[in-house]
Design an enzyme around this catalytic site. Structure first.
Site, short mmCIF file in Angstrom:
data_model
loop_
_atom_site.label_atom_id
_atom_site.label_comp_id
_atom_site.label_asym_id
_atom_site.label_seq_id
_atom_site.Cartn_x
_atom_site.Cartn_y
_atom_site.Cartn_z
N SER A 180 45.84 79.50 120.34
CA SER A 180 44.18 79.10 120.61
C SER A 180 43.96 78.16 119.81
O SER A 180 44.94 77.47 119.32
CB SER A 180 43.48 80.59 119.86
OG SER A 180 42.09 80.51 119.98
N CYS A 234 -5.65 78.20 148.45
CA CYS A 234 -5.73 79.42 147.38
C CYS A 234 -6.53 78.95 146.12
O CYS A 234 -7.27 79.57 145.55
CB CYS A 234 -4.48 79.79 147.12
SG CYS A 234 -4.24 81.01 145.65
N CYS A 238 1.17 82.39 148.92
CA CYS A 238 -0.18 82.61 149.45
C CYS A 238 -0.59 82.34 150.80
O CYS A 238 -0.17 80.94 151.12
CB CYS A 238 -1.31 82.04 148.44
SG CYS A 238 -3.23 82.59 148.90
N LYS A 273 35.90 70.94 125.83
CA LYS A 273 36.69 72.27 125.74
C LYS A 273 35.81 72.94 126.87
O LYS A 273 34.71 73.34 126.78
CB LYS A 273 36.00 72.99 124.09
CG LYS A 273 36.50 74.34 124.08
CD LYS A 273 36.49 74.90 122.73
CE LYS A 273 37.25 76.00 122.34
NZ LYS A 273 37.17 77.05 122.99
N ASP A 294 31.46 84.36 117.15
CA ASP A 294 31.97 83.42 116.22
C ASP A 294 31.59 83.54 114.66
O ASP A 294 32.25 83.51 113.87
CB ASP A 294 31.53 81.87 116.52
CG ASP A 294 32.37 81.18 117.60
OD1 ASP A 294 33.48 81.85 117.72
OD2 ASP A 294 31.83 80.31 118.35
N LYS A 324 33.04 72.99 117.85
CA LYS A 324 32.19 74.03 118.78
C LYS A 324 30.63 73.91 118.80
O LYS A 324 30.02 72.79 118.00
CB LYS A 324 31.88 75.51 118.31
CG LYS A 324 33.57 76.12 118.20
CD LYS A 324 33.70 76.74 119.61
CE LYS A 324 33.12 78.06 119.75
NZ LYS A 324 33.73 78.88 120.75
N LYS A 342 42.39 66.38 119.21
CA LYS A 342 43.60 66.40 119.06
C LYS A 342 44.17 65.02 118.73
O LYS A 342 43.79 64.11 118.83
CB LYS A 342 44.53 66.86 120.54
CG LYS A 342 43.81 67.90 121.28
CD LYS A 342 44.30 67.96 122.55
CE LYS A 342 43.59 69.43 123.30
NZ LYS A 342 44.29 69.75 124.54
S1 IVH Z 1 44.32 73.12 123.70
C1 IVH Z 1 47.82 74.37 121.69
N1 IVH Z 1 42.44 71.92 125.42
O1 IVH Z 1 40.19 77.09 124.36
C2 IVH Z 1 46.57 73.95 122.47
N2 IVH Z 1 42.40 74.14 124.87
O2 IVH Z 1 39.39 78.36 121.74
C3 IVH Z 1 45.65 75.05 122.73
N3 IVH Z 1 40.38 75.26 125.89
O3 IVH Z 1 42.96 78.81 124.06
C4 IVH Z 1 44.78 74.63 123.60
N4 IVH Z 1 39.43 73.32 126.75
O4 IVH Z 1 41.73 78.30 126.38
C5 IVH Z 1 42.75 73.12 124.65
N5 IVH Z 1 40.73 70.80 126.28
C6 IVH Z 1 41.12 72.01 125.83
C7 IVH Z 1 40.67 73.32 126.12
C8 IVH Z 1 41.07 74.28 125.63
C9 IVH Z 1 39.21 74.75 126.50
C10 IVH Z 1 40.48 76.56 125.47
C11 IVH Z 1 41.80 77.35 125.46
C12 IVH Z 1 42.11 77.80 124.30
C13 IVH Z 1 40.88 77.70 123.90
C14 IVH Z 1 40.59 78.17 122.36
#
Ligand code: IVH
Length: 700
Positions: free
Chosen positions: A86, A430, A424, A119, A43, A314, A290
């Protein structure tokens, strides 16, 4: 949480190198998971590359991983109908606030609600269903096309072959090895002679790709998205829909996705999930935030690499790569002989890790570890860090095999290898042998003829189970032992008899109380004057002794409570019952509290001494003894010399400082003599010193 924002800007050459390194790392990460870089390092590298590219937009290299799904490392031949994107990353609460503000600026309104979810640290897959039946499983690949991994589908739990409704839909989510599946996978693999997976992510990648393995490794799917379903639903409602169709989601876990009204609530949920991390049954490498409402998502839209409505906060990596420097073998209280890895120090989630557990010898063999290997180390929450696997492909040829002990490293007896955990053959005994040996040592009770083998013999014959038993041994009992004739029996009994009246400091030292070596024992004896007074002391009273801080005082109190039955039995046998007048504490320079060390090591804390007998020839002197003693003092150990100094009224110390007033320099006195000369400190030879303290020399 350590921030990874602060690296120095790259030079043009550094930029090219960083791009090459990131491309190599991404290729490994997204294919077989054999990462040469840890996640945090990867990263950080990407951030440095991106920063350079922002400053020098004309110099962006075509193979740069920025702006590409999976760093542009992988592709496949199954196109995705909708790109598999991603996520952008943020690394702190502040960065999340900035990111959210940016999104709200773009929308021109506040985000209606957030959905906060774990995640999952695995691999993104798309599971295509026709009329509710699973017909294809595809990896993310480069986001535009992936690889067909349908062969692996039936090993993926949580991804039903048939959904609850006959819908055409593509479920998207993460496939991973839960911690339990990971452990199981490694057992099965090693049973088949394969090397264990370095970590769960690595294992998931390898397992999804593998074909025709002679064994089965199960994985788990967690759904978090869909194509052809729920585009009009709030994200939190979509997750419920996925679960209703029969797919697994994180909803049933402690880190369940949660709808949060505002960013503050979202931050709170992030902290909660982060705190739960080490107890979760699967690995997470962050928390995803989200926008929950479909309108917000649609209006925000997506870039080529990542959506604008979601971001990953992260968390620091739990897996780090470092070097295995050595393997130590420690014997526990029950006689278990446990290996421990000595590591090149590595910071994992803000904590420096130097040691890690290795479970048992079979585990070392199973993992194929060698000294000098680069290894994955895992640490989460409060758990003891553990070594997971070597990076075999990074071996240089200089690695050495781990040496397994032939005999018990503590007592030298045989090892019982029946169970996975070696023990032992003496088990708990021991420790008894070791503690008797220590107590009988020259600086403690000084019982000649009670070396290791004799102690073993006494314990084995059932005559001695603890130190007090020594003092009730009879002539008949000893004569009944092998290789014990009249003379050795009499000698041993006489030596034990002499030990019965050893001074308090030596008896106390013989107990092997944690945190107290010879020096501390002398201080305590001088301070309290009797074992009864030491036993009566509470932590606060103990802390009045120079060098005992509150923590050490608590340890000593606890140890003495544990030793109470032994102390009673020793007292009943007249051991350690001598009483001397306690000394008024002499004001001494403060000494840094010595670390609490394991018992029985004969450890000696450095620093100034306290508790001297007033009126002797050394009154007011701070004395250091160095080199080997000769003449009348030749037979005295360093401890006995220090005792002599104190009997003569001086303060003994192990290091020369400005406060030192006298150095006794024997043969081969080295740096201490030089330092004393430099500081103009009076120096005496052993003979001169013997004359000075003549009235205090030990008898015999
Ligand atoms: S949403 C368009 N939700 O993290 C939405 N991804 O670093 C994209 N991942 O490619 C993904 N947990 O492989 C989403 N709760 C979660 C996730 C998640 C793990 C992964 C996924 C993504 C990557 C990005």
């Amino acid at each position: 949480m350590p921030s990874m924002n602060d690296a120095a800007p790259l030079t043009p050459a550094g930029y090219a190198d960083a791009v090459a390194a990131a491309v190599r790392a991404a290729a490994a990460y997204y294919t077989d998971g054999a990462t040469p870089l840890g996640d945090d390092e990867y990263d950080a590298l990407l951030r440095a590359v991106a920063a350079y590219e922002r400053e020098h937009p004309d110099e962006v290299l075509p193979d740069s991983p920025t702006g590409k799904v999976a760093g542009g490392a992988v592709g496949g031949d199954v196109p995705h109908s909708v790109p598999m994107l991603s996520l952008d990353n943020v690394f702190s609460a502040e960065e999340l606030v900035d990111w959210a503000a940016g999104l709200e600026r773009r929308l021109g309104r506040p985000v209606a609600a957030w959905c906060v979810e774990p995640k999952l640290d695995g691999l993104a897959v798309a599971a295509r269903y026709r009329a509710g039946r699973l017909h294809r499983l595809v990896t993310r690949g480069d986001g535009l096309a992936g690889e067909d991994i349908s062969h692996a589908a039936d090993a993926v739990l949580g991804l039903p072959a048939v959904l609850a409704e006959p819908v055409d839909v593509e479920l998207r989510g993460e496939v991973l090895l839960t911690r339990e599946q990971f452990e199981h996978a490694n057992e099965v693999r090693t049973a088949h002679g394969a090397v264990p997976f370095a970590n769960p992510r690595n294992g998931a990648a390898g397992t999804l790709r593998a074909k025709d393995r002679p064994y089965r490794v199960e994985l788990t799917f967690f759904g978090y998205g869909a194509v052809g379903l729920g585009e009009d639903l709030a994200h939190s409602a979509l997750l419920e829909r996925l679960a209703a169709l029969g797919a697994n989601t994180a909803a049933a876990t402690a880190a369940a996705p949660l709808r949060c009204a505002g960013l503050e609530e979202a931050q709170q949920r992030i902290e909660e999930i982060a705190a739960l991390r080490s107890g979760l049954p699967f690995g997470i490498d962050g928390v995803v935030v989200k926008a929950d409402s479909p309108q917000d998502r649609e209006d925000a839209g997506s870039g080529s690499r990542a959506p604008r409505w979601a971001v990953a906060r992260k968390l620091a990596a739990e897996h780090k790569v470092t070097r295995l420097l050595d393997v130590e073998w420690n014997v526990g209280r029950t006689g278990i002989i446990a290996p421990r890895a000595v590591l090149e120090p590595v910071v994992i989630d803000g904590v420096t890790v130097t040691y890690a557990t290795l479970h048992n010898p079979a585990d070392i063999t199973r993992r194929g570890l060698m000294i000098g290997d680069r290894v994955f180390v895992y640490r989460a929450g409060d758990v003891i860090p553990r070594v997971e696997a070597p990076l075999v492909e990074e071996r240089t040829g200089d690695e050495r095999p781990v040496v397994f002990p032939e005999v018990c490293p503590r007592c030298g007896d045989a090892i019982d290898r029946e169970e996975q955990r070696w023990r032992c053959v003496r088990g708990r005994n021991c420790q008894v042998v070791a503690s008797i040996g220590y107590a009988a040592g020259r600086d403690q009770l000084d019982i000649e003829g009670l070396g290791g083998t004799r102690a073993v013999q006494l314990v084995e014959a059932g005559l001695v189970a603890d130190l007090a038993d020594l003092f009730s041994l009879t002539r008949e009992q000893l004569l009944g032992l092998e290789r014990m004739g009249d003379t050795s029996t009499d000698n041993l009994l006489a030596a034990i008899e002499t030990a019965r009246s050893r001074p308090l400091n030596r008896v106390f030292c013989a107990l092997g109380v944690r945190g107290t070596g010879r020096t501390m024992s002398r201080r305590m004896a001088a301070h309290f004057g009797s074992m009864a007074a030491i036993r009566a002391a509470d932590a606060e009273t103990l802390a009045a002794v120079d060098g005992i801080g509150p923590e050490k005082a608590r340890v000593i109190v606890a140890e003495l409570a544990e030793l109470a039955p032994l102390l009673d039995r020793l007292a009943a046998r007249g051991v350690g019952t001598a009483v001397t007048a306690p000394q008024a504490p002499v004001a001494a320079a403060p000494v840094a509290a010595a670390p609490v060390a394991a018992a029985g090591g004969g450890e000696e804390e450095g620093g100034e001494e306290e508790g001297t007998s007033a009126g002797g020839p050394l009154t007011g002197e701070a004395v250091v003894v160095t080199g080997s003693m000769t003449g009348e003092l030749a037979a005295l150990s360093r401890n006995e010399m220090n005792e002599l100094v104190e009997r003569a009224g001086g303060k003994a110390s192990s290091s020369v400082s400005k406060r030192t007033t006298l150095l006794v320099a024997g043969e081969k006195a080295g740096s201490k003599r030089a330092k004393a000369e430099e500081l103009g400190i009076r120096i005496l030879s052993p003979d001169e010193f013997a004359v000075l303290v003549a009235g205090h020399l030990p008898r015999g």
